[in-house]
Write a protein that holds these residues in place. Structure first.
Motif, short mmCIF file in Angstrom:
data_model
loop_
_atom_site.label_atom_id
_atom_site.label_comp_id
_atom_site.label_asym_id
_atom_site.label_seq_id
_atom_site.Cartn_x
_atom_site.Cartn_y
_atom_site.Cartn_z
N SER A 1 13.43 9.34 -3.94
CA SER A 1 13.41 8.13 -4.74
C SER A 1 12.65 7.05 -4.00
CB SER A 1 14.85 7.67 -5.02
OG SER A 1 14.85 6.46 -5.75
N ILE A 2 11.36 6.97 -4.25
CA ILE A 2 10.48 5.99 -3.63
C ILE A 2 9.63 5.35 -4.71
CG2 ILE A 2 8.57 5.62 -2.02
CD1 ILE A 2 9.56 7.98 -0.42
N GLY A 3 9.50 4.03 -4.65
CA GLY A 3 8.69 3.32 -5.62
C GLY A 3 9.52 2.77 -6.76
N GLY A 4 8.85 2.06 -7.64
CA GLY A 4 9.53 1.47 -8.77
C GLY A 4 8.86 0.17 -9.19
N PRO A 5 9.48 -0.55 -10.10
CA PRO A 5 8.89 -1.80 -10.60
C PRO A 5 8.75 -2.85 -9.49
CG PRO A 5 10.63 -1.03 -12.06
CD PRO A 5 10.73 -0.22 -10.80
N PHE A 6 7.68 -3.63 -9.57
CA PHE A 6 7.52 -4.77 -8.67
C PHE A 6 6.70 -5.85 -9.38
CE2 PHE A 6 3.95 -1.91 -7.44
CZ PHE A 6 2.87 -2.76 -7.69
N ASP B 1 1.45 7.88 -12.92
CA ASP B 1 2.61 7.33 -13.61
C ASP B 1 3.49 6.49 -12.68
OD1 ASP B 1 3.55 9.34 -12.02
OD2 ASP B 1 4.64 10.41 -13.59
N GLY B 2 3.03 6.27 -11.46
CA GLY B 2 3.77 5.46 -10.51
C GLY B 2 4.84 6.22 -9.74
N LYS B 3 4.94 7.52 -9.95
CA LYS B 3 5.95 8.33 -9.27
C LYS B 3 5.45 8.79 -7.90
CE LYS B 3 8.77 8.28 -12.83
NZ LYS B 3 10.06 7.55 -12.78
N TYR B 4 6.38 8.90 -6.97
CA TYR B 4 6.07 9.35 -5.62
C TYR B 4 5.53 10.78 -5.61
CZ TYR B 4 7.10 11.26 -0.96
OH TYR B 4 7.03 11.91 0.26
N LEU B 5 4.43 10.99 -4.88
CA LEU B 5 3.87 12.33 -4.71
C LEU B 5 3.97 12.81 -3.27
CD1 LEU B 5 0.60 12.15 -6.86
CD2 LEU B 5 2.84 13.09 -7.51
N ALA B 6 3.67 11.94 -2.31
CA ALA B 6 3.66 12.34 -0.91
C ALA B 6 3.60 11.09 -0.04
CB ALA B 6 2.45 13.23 -0.62
N HIS B 7 3.73 11.30 1.26
CA HIS B 7 3.55 10.20 2.20
C HIS B 7 2.81 10.72 3.41
CE1 HIS B 7 7.15 12.12 3.95
NE2 HIS B 7 6.72 11.62 5.10
N PHE B 8 2.21 9.81 4.13
CA PHE B 8 1.45 10.14 5.33
C PHE B 8 1.94 9.28 6.48
CE2 PHE B 8 -1.16 10.54 1.55
CZ PHE B 8 -1.60 11.85 1.63
N ARG B 9 2.03 9.89 7.67
CA ARG B 9 2.46 9.16 8.86
C ARG B 9 1.31 8.34 9.44
NH1 ARG B 9 7.41 10.92 10.43
NH2 ARG B 9 8.09 12.97 9.68
N HIS B 10 1.62 7.51 10.41
CA HIS B 10 0.60 6.64 11.00
C HIS B 10 -0.49 7.42 11.71
CE1 HIS B 10 2.89 7.49 14.62
NE2 HIS B 10 1.96 6.92 15.35
N ASN B 11 -0.20 8.67 12.11
CA ASN B 11 -1.20 9.47 12.81
C ASN B 11 -1.89 10.50 11.91
OD1 ASN B 11 1.04 11.06 12.50
ND2 ASN B 11 1.11 11.82 14.60
N SER B 12 -1.69 10.40 10.60
CA SER B 12 -2.40 11.30 9.67
C SER B 12 -3.89 10.97 9.70
CB SER B 12 -1.87 11.13 8.25
OG SER B 12 -0.52 11.53 8.15
N THR B 13 -4.72 11.98 9.49
CA THR B 13 -6.16 11.77 9.55
C THR B 13 -6.72 11.44 8.16
OG1 THR B 13 -6.72 14.09 9.10
CG2 THR B 13 -6.30 13.47 11.41
N PRO B 14 -7.88 10.81 8.11
CA PRO B 14 -8.52 10.55 6.82
C PRO B 14 -8.77 11.83 6.03
CG PRO B 14 -9.56 9.24 8.52
CD PRO B 14 -8.63 10.20 9.22
N GLU B 15 -9.10 12.89 6.75
CA GLU B 15 -9.38 14.17 6.09
C GLU B 15 -8.13 14.71 5.40
OE1 GLU B 15 -12.40 13.25 8.99
OE2 GLU B 15 -10.21 13.42 9.23
#
Length: 208
Positions: free
Chosen positions: A50-55, A184-198
């Protein structure tokens, strides 16, 4: 975008990441793991987290916006602030390079920086900051209450920290995840601070 500029951006990321390695930062790994996400640019099913929502926030041009203004495109949502010395520039550069790697497909993505320092990050300050990273970058700020509500929806930690004797007066500790949200604004994934652009670009292409 010229190869020279892309090369410069990649070089800056390496330098900043090395500098940032010496600083402690708060991770939300525990609750992400409990919710079924592996924390490496993907996770359990969309319904498991459950991440994201109205703002309701204010963009860099001073317009009041909601999540509905960005419907129909993927979103990369990152919480930070313009006075952040290391983690935020790294995240912003990473997002910028990922967008460059997408080429024309970058039009399908809205990259967003949400400020956790609304006291200093006015729309004018945000506009100057985000435009220095990528022409497609959106900067959002708002009242402290609006920022708190958005951060709560995205499960983002942030806390003002006083800096006695510093010209900055204070800094803001915050979590450093980049969130990928669907059309649709729904969460798909997340990336950490050390994730690469690729890694980010690859996940974006798979989500189009």
């Amino acid at each position: 975008m010229s190869n020279a500029i892309r090369g410069l951006r990649r070089g800056l990321i390496i330098v900043v990441v090395l500098l940032a390695a010496g600083f402690a930062w708060i991770s939300l790994s525990g609750w992400l793991a409990q919710d079924g996400s592996d924390g490496n640019g993907g996770g359990g099913g969309v319904n498991e987290v459950s991440i994201g929502g109205p703002f309701t926030l204010t963009d860099q041009d001073g317009r009041s916006v909601t999540e509905k203004d960005y419907a129909g495109k993927l979103m990369l949502v990152y919480f930070g602030f313009t006075s952040c010395p290391d983690i935020c520039p790294t995240g912003m550069q990473t997002i910028a390079i990922a967008l460059d790697d997408l080429g024309a497909d970058a039009e399908k993505v809205t990259p967003i920086l949400v400020s956790v320092d609304p006291e200093r990050d006015t729309p004018e300050v945000m506009k100057d900051y985000v435009s220095s990273f990528h022409e497609r970058m959106v900067g959002l700020t708002g009242t402290p209450e609006q920022i708190a509500a958005a951060a709560k929806a995205y499960r983002v930690y942030y806390q003002k920290v006083q800096l006695p004797g510093s010209s900055l007066d204070y800094s803001v500790d915050h979590s450093g995840f980049i969130y990928l949200m669907g059309r649709d604004g729904k969460y798909l994934a997340h990336f950490r601070h050390n994730s690469t652009p690729e890694e980010i670009a690859k996940k974006l292409r798979a989500s189009f």
